[in-house]
Design an enzyme around this catalytic site. Structure first.
Site, PDB file in Angstrom:
ATOM      1  CG  HIS A 182      74.355  26.796  79.707  1.00  0.00           C
ATOM      2  ND1 HIS A 182      74.735  26.375  80.960  1.00  0.00           N
ATOM      3  CD2 HIS A 182      73.129  27.353  79.854  1.00  0.00           C
ATOM      4  CE1 HIS A 182      73.771  26.663  81.822  1.00  0.00           C
ATOM      5  NE2 HIS A 182      72.790  27.260  81.179  1.00  0.00           N
ATOM      6  CB  CYS A 241      73.330  30.724  82.432  1.00  0.00           C
ATOM      7  SG  CYS A 241      72.216  29.984  83.645  1.00  0.00           S
ATOM      8  CG  HIS A 250      69.793  30.351  80.080  1.00  0.00           C
ATOM      9  ND1 HIS A 250      70.276  29.075  80.274  1.00  0.00           N
ATOM     10  CD2 HIS A 250      69.343  30.394  78.807  1.00  0.00           C
ATOM     11  CE1 HIS A 250      70.109  28.379  79.162  1.00  0.00           C
ATOM     12  NE2 HIS A 250      69.567  29.155  78.255  1.00  0.00           N
ATOM     13  CG  ASP A 302      67.431  28.973  83.092  1.00  0.00           C
ATOM     14  OD1 ASP A 302      66.778  28.047  82.583  1.00  0.00           O
ATOM     15  OD2 ASP A 302      68.602  28.850  83.488  1.00  0.00           O
ATOM     16  CG  HIS A 303      65.643  26.480  85.907  1.00  0.00           C
ATOM     17  ND1 HIS A 303      66.686  26.007  86.646  1.00  0.00           N
ATOM     18  CD2 HIS A 303      65.851  26.004  84.647  1.00  0.00           C
ATOM     19  CE1 HIS A 303      67.489  25.288  85.880  1.00  0.00           C
ATOM     20  NE2 HIS A 303      67.011  25.280  84.663  1.00  0.00           N
ATOM     21  CE1 TYR A 324      63.783  25.239  81.188  1.00  0.00           C
ATOM     22  CE2 TYR A 324      64.609  23.344  82.415  1.00  0.00           C
ATOM     23  CZ  TYR A 324      64.835  24.500  81.690  1.00  0.00           C
ATOM     24  OH  TYR A 324      66.117  24.918  81.459  1.00  0.00           O
TER      25      TYR A 324
HETATM   26  C1  DNO Z   1      69.141  23.576  82.430  1.00  0.00           C
HETATM   27  C2  DNO Z   1      69.733  24.191  81.259  1.00  0.00           C
HETATM   28  C3  DNO Z   1      70.892  23.423  80.693  1.00  0.00           C
HETATM   29  C4  DNO Z   1      71.266  23.961  79.333  1.00  0.00           C
HETATM   30  C5  DNO Z   1      72.411  23.272  78.673  1.00  0.00           C
HETATM   31  C6  DNO Z   1      72.882  24.061  77.491  1.00  0.00           C
HETATM   32  O1  DNO Z   1      68.057  23.867  82.797  1.00  0.00           O
HETATM   33  O2  DNO Z   1      70.064  25.503  81.480  1.00  0.00           O
HETATM   34  O3  DNO Z   1      70.562  22.097  80.575  1.00  0.00           O
HETATM   35  O4  DNO Z   1      70.194  23.822  78.469  1.00  0.00           O
HETATM   36  O5  DNO Z   1      73.439  23.085  79.550  1.00  0.00           O
HETATM   37  O6  DNO Z   1      73.680  23.257  76.700  1.00  0.00           O
END
Ligand code: DNO
Length: 391
Positions: A237, A275, A302, A349-350, A366
């Site tokens: 990530h 991401c 992500h 993501d989020h 989340y």
């Molecule tokens: C946050 C996430 C990160 C991710 C880690 C992967 O929302 O995108 O915490 O899970 O960094 O190791």
């Protein structure tokens, strides 16, 4: 011509997550991204604990699509202490995960703090709440609360000045809120205190960018062949935000960093979690071009958007409305998906805290409804692209 879509997944923090597996079914996700958050970082994930999670998912009608995260112990990042022992434990966890269904294992190499924000209740114009990163607030934390040695040298004079004024106007409550936000970490995992953080940061005082990259190379050269042997795809990530913070080098921030990481080992397991929110916070990152360039090395995505300002501050925008061109990103990812036989999973993501979720206790970023909106928008966009290709 058959066009293969991306796998649509959702992050679940386990049985304690206020969003249930049934909620996730209703949101339309196909697979689950989860981790054994209750196991301390670095310790082996036993076959029994893994099986328990598989069974929980199965009861909800899901498979374990992606492991996020199998966290890398700080000793490994520093290559000190018992790093060799922790690498062996990491390999053992990979081995135990091999039959678990989830073939993607996500990790990061951010020293001390995982993702970092300065406000988790930033109100956007429609009244929903988003996550926000502001440099002056970061400087307040770093210079005035943490009081890290020479911290002010790491910020432009304008930010140092802003931070001084902000700090002077802050109540004890405001300060505590900022501390809780910066050290927030991952739901269900151990929280740091400023004291604990100061001590951890000191341990990195002689680890510069080059050394940290060498430590990552060493780790990958050890674990990636093992992951490959077990049919697991690793996905690193990016650093979030993709800049040095708190005097720490951040080494997973841009195209050059990703290219370096891929060059560390040819093992097929060595890959990326792309991401778009993390990488998108740096305007120099051209996301669709990077996806095309890293192609098969992208093992997971992500999908998230950001809106940046001139100072480098950013907030998390609605999935389709921000500085990230989500249409081009999804097109690029779909192109990659056509070139490989395995699934490329993504997750929305989020998401904003919105509607009924505004009155609930949710995990920052989340909550259910904001991510449901994100997933719905992305699914629609993806389907539209696929259908237009079929014509
Ligand atoms: C946050 C996430 C990160 C991710 C880690 C992967 O929302 O995108 O915490 O899970 O960094 O190791």
């Amino acid at each position: 011509m058959h066009i293969k879509q991306l796998q649509q997944t959702w992050r679940w923090f386990g049985p304690g997550d206020p969003v249930s597996l049934q909620d996730i079914k209703q949101a339309g996700a196909q697979g689950i991204v989860t981790a054994l958050h209750h196991i301390p970082h670095g310790e082996v994930w036993s076959p029994e604990e893994i099986q328990k999670r598989i069974d929980e998912l199965k009861a909800g009608g899901f498979e374990w699509s992606v492991v996020e995260s199998l966290t890398v112990h700080e000793d490994i990042k520093r290559r000190s202490g018992d790093y060799k022992g922790y690498i062996e434990k990491y390999k053992q966890s990979l081995k135990n995960l091999a039959g678990a269904g989830g073939r993607v294992v996500t990790y990061n190499f951010m020293p001390v703090n995982d993702w970092t924000r300065t406000d988790i209740n930033y109100t956007v114009s429609d009244g929903s709440k988003a996550l926000y990163f502001n440099w002056a607030d970061m400087a307040v934390f770093d210079i005035h609360i943490l009081q890290r040695k020479n911290a002010a040298d790491d910020y432009p004079a304008t930010i140092v000045e802003k931070a001084e004024k902000k700090f002077a106007a802050m109540s004890e409550n405001d300060k505590q809120l900022l501390i809780d936000t910066v050290v927030f970490g991952i739901p269900g995992e151990e929280k740091r205190t400023p004291d604990g953080m100061r001590k951890e940061l000191e341990k990195y005082s002689d680890i510069d960018r080059k050394a940290l990259k060498e430590n990552l190379a060493y780790f990958l050269q050890e674990v990636a062949p093992v992951a490959s042997e077990y049919g697991i795809r690793l996905a690193i990530h990016p650093d979030d935000p993709p800049f040095d913070i708190l005097g720490l080098s951040r080494i997973v921030c841009n195209r050059e960093d990703l290219a370096d990481i891929i060059s560390f080992t040819d093992a097929p397991a060595n890959g990326l979690c792309f991401c778009t929110g993390s990488l998108g916070a740096n305007p120099a990152n051209e996301l669709p071009e990077m996806i095309a360039a890293f192609n098969k090395r992208i093992h997971f995505a992500h999908l998230r958007n950001v809106i940046r300002d001139k100072e480098g501050n950013f907030f998390e925008a609605d999935h389709l409305d921000g500085d990230v061109d989500m249409y081009s990103v999804i097109k690029a990812l779909l192109n990659v998906q056509q070139d490989v036989t395995h699934d490329i999973p993504f997750r929305p993501d989020h998401g904003h805290q919105m509607l009924d979720d505004l009155n609930k206790v949710t995990n920052p970023g989340y909550s259910a409804i904001g991510r449901l909106r994100g997933l719905a928008e992305i699914r629609g966009l993806e389907l539209g692209i696929v259908r237009s290709w079929k014509k």
